[in-house]
Design a protein around this motif. Sequence first.
Motif, PDB file in Angstrom:
ATOM      1  N   ARG A 105     -14.544  -2.764   5.773  1.00  0.00           N
ATOM      2  CA  ARG A 105     -13.679  -3.552   5.457  1.00  0.00           C
ATOM      3  C   ARG A 105     -13.663  -5.018   5.580  1.00  0.00           C
ATOM      4  NH1 ARG A 105      -8.578   0.638   7.323  1.00  0.00           N
ATOM      5  NH2 ARG A 105     -10.037   2.371   7.167  1.00  0.00           N
ATOM      6  N   LEU A 131       0.835  -1.230   0.042  1.00  0.00           N
ATOM      7  CA  LEU A 131       0.004   0.113  -0.104  1.00  0.00           C
ATOM      8  C   LEU A 131       0.954   1.273   0.033  1.00  0.00           C
ATOM      9  CD1 LEU A 131      -3.020  -0.994   2.306  1.00  0.00           C
ATOM     10  CD2 LEU A 131      -2.887  -1.131   0.187  1.00  0.00           C
ATOM     11  N   PRO A 133      -5.129   6.241   7.258  1.00  0.00           N
ATOM     12  CA  PRO A 133      -6.376   5.453   7.014  1.00  0.00           C
ATOM     13  C   PRO A 133      -6.159   3.799   7.101  1.00  0.00           C
ATOM     14  CG  PRO A 133      -5.955   6.590   5.304  1.00  0.00           C
ATOM     15  CD  PRO A 133      -4.779   6.987   6.075  1.00  0.00           C
ATOM     16  N   ALA A 134      -4.932   3.302   6.464  1.00  0.00           N
ATOM     17  CA  ALA A 134      -4.563   1.958   6.806  1.00  0.00           C
ATOM     18  C   ALA A 134      -4.297   1.484   8.128  1.00  0.00           C
ATOM     19  CB  ALA A 134      -3.502   1.633   6.009  1.00  0.00           C
ATOM     20  N   LYS A 169       1.298  13.559   2.276  1.00  0.00           N
ATOM     21  CA  LYS A 169       0.155  12.979   1.680  1.00  0.00           C
ATOM     22  C   LYS A 169       0.168  11.365   1.881  1.00  0.00           C
ATOM     23  CE  LYS A 169      -1.299  16.041  -1.879  1.00  0.00           C
ATOM     24  NZ  LYS A 169      -1.044  16.606  -2.986  1.00  0.00           N
ATOM     25  N   MET A 180      -3.001  10.073   3.538  1.00  0.00           N
ATOM     26  CA  MET A 180      -3.899   9.331   2.427  1.00  0.00           C
ATOM     27  C   MET A 180      -3.773   7.933   2.469  1.00  0.00           C
ATOM     28  SD  MET A 180      -3.976  11.950  -0.711  1.00  0.00           S
ATOM     29  CE  MET A 180      -5.357  11.388  -1.543  1.00  0.00           C
ATOM     30  N   ILE A 181      -2.732   7.505   2.930  1.00  0.00           N
ATOM     31  CA  ILE A 181      -2.442   5.933   2.774  1.00  0.00           C
ATOM     32  C   ILE A 181      -2.158   5.408   4.114  1.00  0.00           C
ATOM     33  CG2 ILE A 181      -1.229   3.951   1.912  1.00  0.00           C
ATOM     34  CD1 ILE A 181      -0.769   5.583  -0.571  1.00  0.00           C
TER      35      ILE A 181
END
Lengths: 272, 256
Positions: free
Chosen positions: B256, B157, B178-179, B170, B174-175
């Motif tokens: 999820r 990811l 949230p992951a 970012k 953005m990754i």
Amino acid sequence: MNTVTTNPVLRLSNVAKTFVTPNGSVRALDPVSLDIRQGEFISIIGPSGCGKSTLMNIVGGLLDDYDGEVQVDGVPVRGCHKEIGMVFQEESTFPWRTAIDNVAFPMEATGVPREERLSRAKDLLRLVGLDGFEQRFPSELSGGMRQRIAIARTLAFKPRILLMDEPFAALDEQTRLLLGDKVLQIQQELNQTTMLITHNIAEAVQLSDRVLIMTFRPGRIKQVIDIELPRPRSSKLMGGEKFGHYVAAIWEDLREEATRGLLEMEGARSGS
Amino acid sequence: MSSAAISQTRLPAWLMRTLVILFLLGIWEAGSQYGFINAFTAPPPSAIFFAFIRLVEAGDITRALALTFFEAFTAASIGTIVGVAAGYFLHRSKMAGLAYTSWVAAAASAPLVLIYPLFLVIFGRNPATIIAMGALGCMPPIILKAKEGLDGVRPVLLNVGRALNLSARKQFWMIQFPAALPTIFNGIRIGLLFAIINVVGVEFLISLGGLGYMIAYLGDRFDYPAMYAGILFVIFVSVVFFLLTERLEKWLLSSR
């Protein structure tokens, strides 16, 4: 071998890589040189441990520390390049985003206005055959659908060169064939320069203009085979005599390497 | 047990739970009515129930609950902000992660509530002490889970972001964040419960109001039915909190 008439869009000159580990250094890749033309589809095939993923990570810019040079349009690059998009072997969709938001992700990150990115993402989902699934989350979709989302997401920022690292490896054979057709269709529609890493011979023949066979570690290019099958192609080719001929020719070359790889891997296992 | 065996009985899970509780209460009630259990130190459930009504009518329990809730919520909010930041730091700095993570884990299993005299000296005899103790108590699980979540983001990811040349900011917002969110949220949930436990515990010890103090006060006056009513109410509130945050988590992460 094809003579390159136009300037190559992607050029590798003596790209090599040695990994330094606590147990000494391992030569993963012997110098590899390669020119790829605009719109060309090449496959790199080799036994496990031939350094094909290493090669892909170098070209994609995920590995910085290597010897030699990678050029895009004649300009040397280090690190990730905006003209190069990558599709990974592992499942790489973002589970917290819907299908359309996954595809829109690169555009969102670069500040494309919402309306525009959603309409483009919708088009891309249609291109990979997923219209009607825009609002689904990855967990609600099959592995093949998720990989198609990942492909659409990579296409979303319009890379001129598409790198795919065994993108179908985790899928079953039938899905793999159908997805191969999809990729071919997209590649032909967009005239996308594509480099595919695979260990599947039929897949390499079905999709490629050229198949590069790599040796077992340290990897180098052993043989280049031009696939002169008419385009547009599809998986229907697989029954043909010529197709079988290419598969046999590639296996002929690959067999020796695969055997060597198998013996060495098993040796390493029994030795440890 | 197989699911087939459960469905054969055709009793929903909630009913089975209620039956067990009613059964135990029945034994208790009968035991103290017939003198097998000392009715003074362990008053029968019926007496506890009436004492509870009394507490509600007098308004004691609502006032105490409001104060405890305020303290626990403030403590958990502070603990979340500081804890997630600390978890990020332990994730980011490899050296700090190696050096301090085991300390945090040790703190998570230690009865931190026992250092309340120190906080009493620092903050004085006021709700700040209780809030600080609650915040401290809920931090270890929040820190550990935040670090675990950020460490555990699948490399592929992150590679998606790297291949896109995302800026570090970012890439994180953005990754990576949230992951990691499901694991971070899990830590916050555990932290909230730790905050309630610590807040009630310190209230019990330093007589500044709240549910903990109410229990201590009723016990001191030998009003045991009311004291048990208070204890059971605290347990009930904790369970409700746990279930509510579980619902919230499921709803937030439904995709999820």
